[in-house]
Design a protein around this motif. Sequence first.
Motif, PDB file in Angstrom:
ATOM      1  N   UNK A   1      47.495  39.749  43.994  1.00 35.24           N
ATOM      2  CA  UNK A   1      48.502  40.445  44.814  1.00 35.24           C
ATOM      3  C   UNK A   1      49.894  40.317  44.227  1.00 35.24           C
ATOM      4  N   UNK A   2      50.208  39.162  43.700  1.00 42.58           N
ATOM      5  CA  UNK A   2      51.518  38.973  43.067  1.00 42.58           C
ATOM      6  C   UNK A   2      51.647  39.901  41.862  1.00 42.58           C
ATOM      7  N   UNK A   3      50.587  40.001  41.070  1.00 50.49           N
ATOM      8  CA  UNK A   3      50.609  40.877  39.903  1.00 50.49           C
ATOM      9  C   UNK A   3      50.684  42.350  40.309  1.00 50.49           C
ATOM     10  N   UNK A   4      50.046  42.703  41.402  1.00 55.29           N
ATOM     11  CA  UNK A   4      50.088  44.088  41.890  1.00 55.29           C
ATOM     12  C   UNK A   4      51.492  44.470  42.351  1.00 55.29           C
ATOM     13  N   UNK A   5      52.137  43.584  43.107  1.00 54.67           N
ATOM     14  CA  UNK A   5      53.412  43.931  43.738  1.00 54.67           C
ATOM     15  C   UNK A   5      54.637  43.614  42.884  1.00 54.67           C
ATOM     16  N   UNK A   6      54.550  42.619  42.024  1.00 49.42           N
ATOM     17  CA  UNK A   6      55.682  42.228  41.174  1.00 49.42           C
ATOM     18  C   UNK A   6      55.164  41.870  39.792  1.00 49.42           C
ATOM     19  N   UNK A   7      54.758  42.882  39.019  1.00 46.29           N
ATOM     20  CA  UNK A   7      54.132  42.576  37.739  1.00 46.29           C
ATOM     21  C   UNK A   7      55.016  41.787  36.780  1.00 46.29           C
ATOM     22  N   UNK A   8      56.288  42.122  36.680  1.00 49.47           N
ATOM     23  CA  UNK A   8      57.164  41.396  35.747  1.00 49.47           C
ATOM     24  C   UNK A   8      57.293  39.933  36.163  1.00 49.47           C
ATOM     25  N   UNK A   9      57.512  39.700  37.444  1.00 52.05           N
ATOM     26  CA  UNK A   9      57.623  38.334  37.940  1.00 52.05           C
ATOM     27  C   UNK A   9      56.319  37.571  37.792  1.00 52.05           C
TER      28      UNK A   9
ATOM     29  N   UNK B   1      35.933  44.797  30.083  1.00 50.57           N
ATOM     30  CA  UNK B   1      35.367  44.311  31.339  1.00 50.57           C
ATOM     31  C   UNK B   1      36.406  43.533  32.139  1.00 50.57           C
ATOM     32  N   UNK B   2      37.207  42.714  31.461  1.00 47.01           N
ATOM     33  CA  UNK B   2      38.236  41.948  32.160  1.00 47.01           C
ATOM     34  C   UNK B   2      39.317  42.861  32.734  1.00 47.01           C
ATOM     35  N   UNK B   3      39.733  43.873  31.971  1.00 47.59           N
ATOM     36  CA  UNK B   3      40.749  44.789  32.505  1.00 47.59           C
ATOM     37  C   UNK B   3      40.180  45.575  33.678  1.00 47.59           C
ATOM     38  N   UNK B   4      38.968  46.055  33.545  1.00 41.38           N
ATOM     39  CA  UNK B   4      38.365  46.857  34.616  1.00 41.38           C
ATOM     40  C   UNK B   4      38.234  46.049  35.898  1.00 41.38           C
ATOM     41  N   UNK B   5      37.702  44.838  35.829  1.00 46.04           N
ATOM     42  CA  UNK B   5      37.497  44.081  37.065  1.00 46.04           C
ATOM     43  C   UNK B   5      38.815  43.717  37.735  1.00 46.04           C
ATOM     44  N   UNK B   6      39.815  43.323  36.961  1.00 48.68           N
ATOM     45  CA  UNK B   6      41.107  42.994  37.552  1.00 48.68           C
ATOM     46  C   UNK B   6      41.755  44.223  38.177  1.00 48.68           C
ATOM     47  N   UNK B   7      41.772  45.323  37.444  1.00 43.64           N
ATOM     48  CA  UNK B   7      42.459  46.508  37.949  1.00 43.64           C
ATOM     49  C   UNK B   7      41.698  47.172  39.103  1.00 43.64           C
ATOM     50  N   UNK B   8      40.385  47.014  39.162  1.00 45.85           N
ATOM     51  CA  UNK B   8      39.648  47.460  40.356  1.00 45.85           C
ATOM     52  C   UNK B   8      40.151  46.673  41.558  1.00 45.85           C
TER      53      UNK B   8
ATOM     54  N   UNK C   1      43.699  52.159  46.515  1.00 47.88           N
ATOM     55  CA  UNK C   1      44.572  53.329  46.442  1.00 47.88           C
ATOM     56  C   UNK C   1      43.816  54.643  46.234  1.00 47.88           C
ATOM     57  N   UNK C   2      42.496  54.555  46.035  1.00 51.83           N
ATOM     58  CA  UNK C   2      41.672  55.731  45.765  1.00 51.83           C
ATOM     59  C   UNK C   2      40.640  55.867  46.880  1.00 51.83           C
ATOM     60  N   UNK C   3      40.760  56.891  47.723  1.00 49.10           N
ATOM     61  CA  UNK C   3      39.868  56.996  48.880  1.00 49.10           C
ATOM     62  C   UNK C   3      38.422  57.371  48.529  1.00 49.10           C
ATOM     63  N   UNK C   4      38.217  58.072  47.433  1.00 47.74           N
ATOM     64  CA  UNK C   4      36.858  58.494  47.083  1.00 47.74           C
ATOM     65  C   UNK C   4      36.095  57.331  46.433  1.00 47.74           C
ATOM     66  N   UNK C   5      34.775  57.305  46.597  1.00 45.26           N
ATOM     67  CA  UNK C   5      33.974  56.243  45.973  1.00 45.26           C
ATOM     68  C   UNK C   5      34.157  56.251  44.445  1.00 45.26           C
ATOM     69  N   UNK C   6      34.304  55.076  43.889  1.00 37.21           N
ATOM     70  CA  UNK C   6      34.507  54.888  42.452  1.00 37.21           C
ATOM     71  C   UNK C   6      35.746  55.611  41.924  1.00 37.21           C
ATOM     72  N   UNK C   7      36.690  55.884  42.798  1.00 38.04           N
ATOM     73  CA  UNK C   7      37.884  56.628  42.405  1.00 38.04           C
ATOM     74  C   UNK C   7      38.666  55.963  41.289  1.00 38.04           C
ATOM     75  N   UNK C   8      38.914  54.660  41.423  1.00 44.70           N
ATOM     76  CA  UNK C   8      39.659  53.995  40.366  1.00 44.70           C
ATOM     77  C   UNK C   8      38.852  53.923  39.080  1.00 44.70           C
TER      78      UNK C   8
ATOM     79  N   UNK D   1      43.925  35.535  36.431  1.00 45.89           N
ATOM     80  CA  UNK D   1      44.529  36.283  37.539  1.00 45.89           C
ATOM     81  C   UNK D   1      43.440  36.891  38.407  1.00 45.89           C
ATOM     82  N   UNK D   2      42.406  37.447  37.791  1.00 47.63           N
ATOM     83  CA  UNK D   2      41.327  38.099  38.541  1.00 47.63           C
ATOM     84  C   UNK D   2      40.607  37.135  39.476  1.00 47.63           C
ATOM     85  N   UNK D   3      40.638  35.862  39.198  1.00 42.96           N
ATOM     86  CA  UNK D   3      39.907  34.887  39.990  1.00 42.96           C
ATOM     87  C   UNK D   3      40.730  34.253  41.097  1.00 42.96           C
ATOM     88  N   UNK D   4      41.954  34.692  41.288  1.00 42.32           N
ATOM     89  CA  UNK D   4      42.828  34.126  42.315  1.00 42.32           C
ATOM     90  C   UNK D   4      43.459  35.270  43.115  1.00 42.32           C
TER      91      UNK D   4
END
Length: 120
Positions: free
Chosen positions: A21-29, A80-87, A93-100, A13-16
Amino acid sequence: MSKYLLNKFLYTVDRDPDLVERYRTDPAGAVARWEAEYAGRLLNCVGDEATTWLAFDDAERAALTAHDYPALFALGAHPFLTLTLFIGMFERDYPEPLGFQHEYARRLSHMTLPYPDIAT
Protein backbone atom coordinates in the motif's frame (compact mmCIF):
# COMPACT_ATOMS: atom_id res chain seq x y z
CA MET A 1 22.61 -1.94 -11.98
CA SER A 2 21.65 -4.79 -9.68
CA LYS A 3 19.00 -7.22 -10.89
CA TYR A 4 19.34 -8.87 -7.51
CA LEU A 5 18.32 -5.70 -5.66
CA LEU A 6 15.50 -4.99 -8.10
CA ASN A 7 14.09 -8.48 -7.63
CA LYS A 8 14.65 -8.30 -3.88
CA PHE A 9 12.55 -5.12 -3.77
CA LEU A 10 9.73 -6.74 -5.73
CA TYR A 11 9.87 -9.91 -3.62
CA THR A 12 9.93 -8.25 -0.21
CA VAL A 13 7.36 -5.56 -0.96
CA ASP A 14 4.95 -8.13 -2.41
CA ARG A 15 5.03 -10.10 0.83
CA ASP A 16 4.06 -7.22 3.13
CA PRO A 17 0.59 -5.65 2.68
CA ASP A 18 1.72 -2.42 4.36
CA LEU A 19 4.66 -2.07 1.98
CA VAL A 20 2.38 -2.82 -0.99
CA GLU A 21 0.00 0.00 0.00
CA ARG A 22 2.83 2.39 0.75
CA TYR A 23 4.36 1.64 -2.65
CA ARG A 24 0.98 2.09 -4.36
CA THR A 25 0.20 5.45 -2.76
CA ASP A 26 3.68 6.99 -2.37
CA PRO A 27 6.08 5.22 -4.70
CA ALA A 28 8.98 7.67 -4.33
CA GLY A 29 8.75 7.62 -0.54
CA ALA A 30 8.32 3.85 -0.45
CA VAL A 31 11.32 3.23 -2.70
CA ALA A 32 13.52 5.59 -0.67
CA ARG A 33 12.38 4.10 2.63
CA TRP A 34 12.80 0.53 1.39
CA GLU A 35 16.27 1.30 0.09
CA ALA A 36 17.28 2.81 3.44
CA GLU A 37 15.67 0.15 5.65
CA TYR A 38 15.57 -3.09 3.65
CA ALA A 39 18.16 -3.05 0.87
CA GLY A 40 20.99 -4.05 3.17
CA ARG A 41 19.09 -6.83 4.93
CA LEU A 42 19.95 -10.30 3.79
CA LEU A 43 17.03 -12.40 2.55
CA ASN A 44 16.06 -15.35 4.74
CA CYS A 45 18.77 -14.50 7.23
CA VAL A 46 18.26 -14.75 10.96
CA GLY A 47 19.95 -12.12 13.05
CA ASP A 48 21.44 -8.76 12.32
CA GLU A 49 23.61 -9.62 9.33
CA ALA A 50 23.48 -6.93 6.69
CA THR A 51 25.38 -5.44 3.81
CA THR A 52 25.99 -1.77 3.03
CA TRP A 53 26.94 -1.70 -0.64
CA LEU A 54 23.55 -2.27 -2.33
CA ALA A 55 21.74 0.71 -3.85
CA PHE A 56 19.49 1.33 -6.84
CA ASP A 57 20.92 3.18 -9.80
CA ASP A 58 19.02 6.12 -11.31
CA ALA A 59 17.28 4.02 -13.99
CA GLU A 60 16.08 1.44 -11.46
CA ARG A 61 14.88 4.09 -9.01
CA ALA A 62 13.05 5.96 -11.79
CA ALA A 63 11.31 2.81 -13.06
CA LEU A 64 10.30 1.76 -9.55
CA THR A 65 9.05 5.23 -8.67
CA ALA A 66 7.00 5.44 -11.89
CA HIS A 67 5.54 1.91 -11.43
CA ASP A 68 6.99 1.33 -14.90
CA TYR A 69 6.91 -2.46 -15.11
CA PRO A 70 7.90 -2.58 -18.81
CA ALA A 71 11.07 -0.64 -17.90
CA LEU A 72 11.64 -2.93 -14.92
CA PHE A 73 11.33 -5.94 -17.21
CA ALA A 74 13.80 -4.38 -19.65
CA LEU A 75 16.20 -3.84 -16.72
CA GLY A 76 16.04 -7.55 -15.93
CA ALA A 77 13.39 -7.70 -13.20
CA HIS A 78 11.77 -11.10 -13.12
CA PRO A 79 8.37 -10.94 -14.88
CA PHE A 80 6.68 -13.17 -12.29
CA LEU A 81 7.76 -10.87 -9.46
CA THR A 82 6.58 -7.73 -11.28
CA LEU A 83 3.28 -9.34 -12.24
CA THR A 84 2.41 -10.58 -8.75
CA LEU A 85 3.30 -7.29 -7.06
CA PHE A 86 1.50 -5.12 -9.59
CA ILE A 87 -1.59 -7.37 -9.52
CA GLY A 88 -1.70 -6.78 -5.77
CA MET A 89 -1.42 -3.05 -6.30
CA PHE A 90 -3.64 -2.42 -9.32
CA GLU A 91 -6.06 -5.31 -9.88
CA ARG A 92 -8.72 -3.41 -7.88
CA ASP A 93 -8.60 -0.62 -10.48
CA TYR A 94 -9.83 -2.93 -13.27
CA PRO A 95 -13.46 -4.06 -12.94
CA GLU A 96 -13.32 -6.80 -15.58
CA PRO A 97 -11.87 -10.23 -14.71
CA LEU A 98 -8.12 -10.39 -15.37
CA GLY A 99 -8.24 -6.72 -16.35
CA PHE A 100 -4.84 -5.83 -14.97
CA GLN A 101 -3.26 -9.00 -16.35
CA HIS A 102 -4.49 -8.01 -19.82
CA GLU A 103 -3.07 -4.51 -19.34
CA TYR A 104 0.25 -5.99 -18.21
CA ALA A 105 0.37 -8.20 -21.32
CA ARG A 106 -0.58 -5.29 -23.58
CA ARG A 107 2.15 -3.03 -22.14
CA LEU A 108 4.76 -5.77 -22.55
CA SER A 109 3.58 -6.89 -26.00
CA HIS A 110 6.41 -4.98 -27.72
CA MET A 111 8.97 -7.31 -26.11
CA THR A 112 10.23 -10.07 -28.36
CA LEU A 113 12.47 -13.06 -27.84
CA PRO A 114 15.08 -13.25 -26.61
CA TYR A 115 13.76 -11.51 -23.49
CA PRO A 116 16.16 -9.58 -21.25
CA ASP A 117 18.28 -11.82 -19.06
CA ILE A 118 16.56 -12.29 -15.69
CA ALA A 119 19.40 -14.23 -14.07
CA THR A 120 20.82 -12.60 -10.96
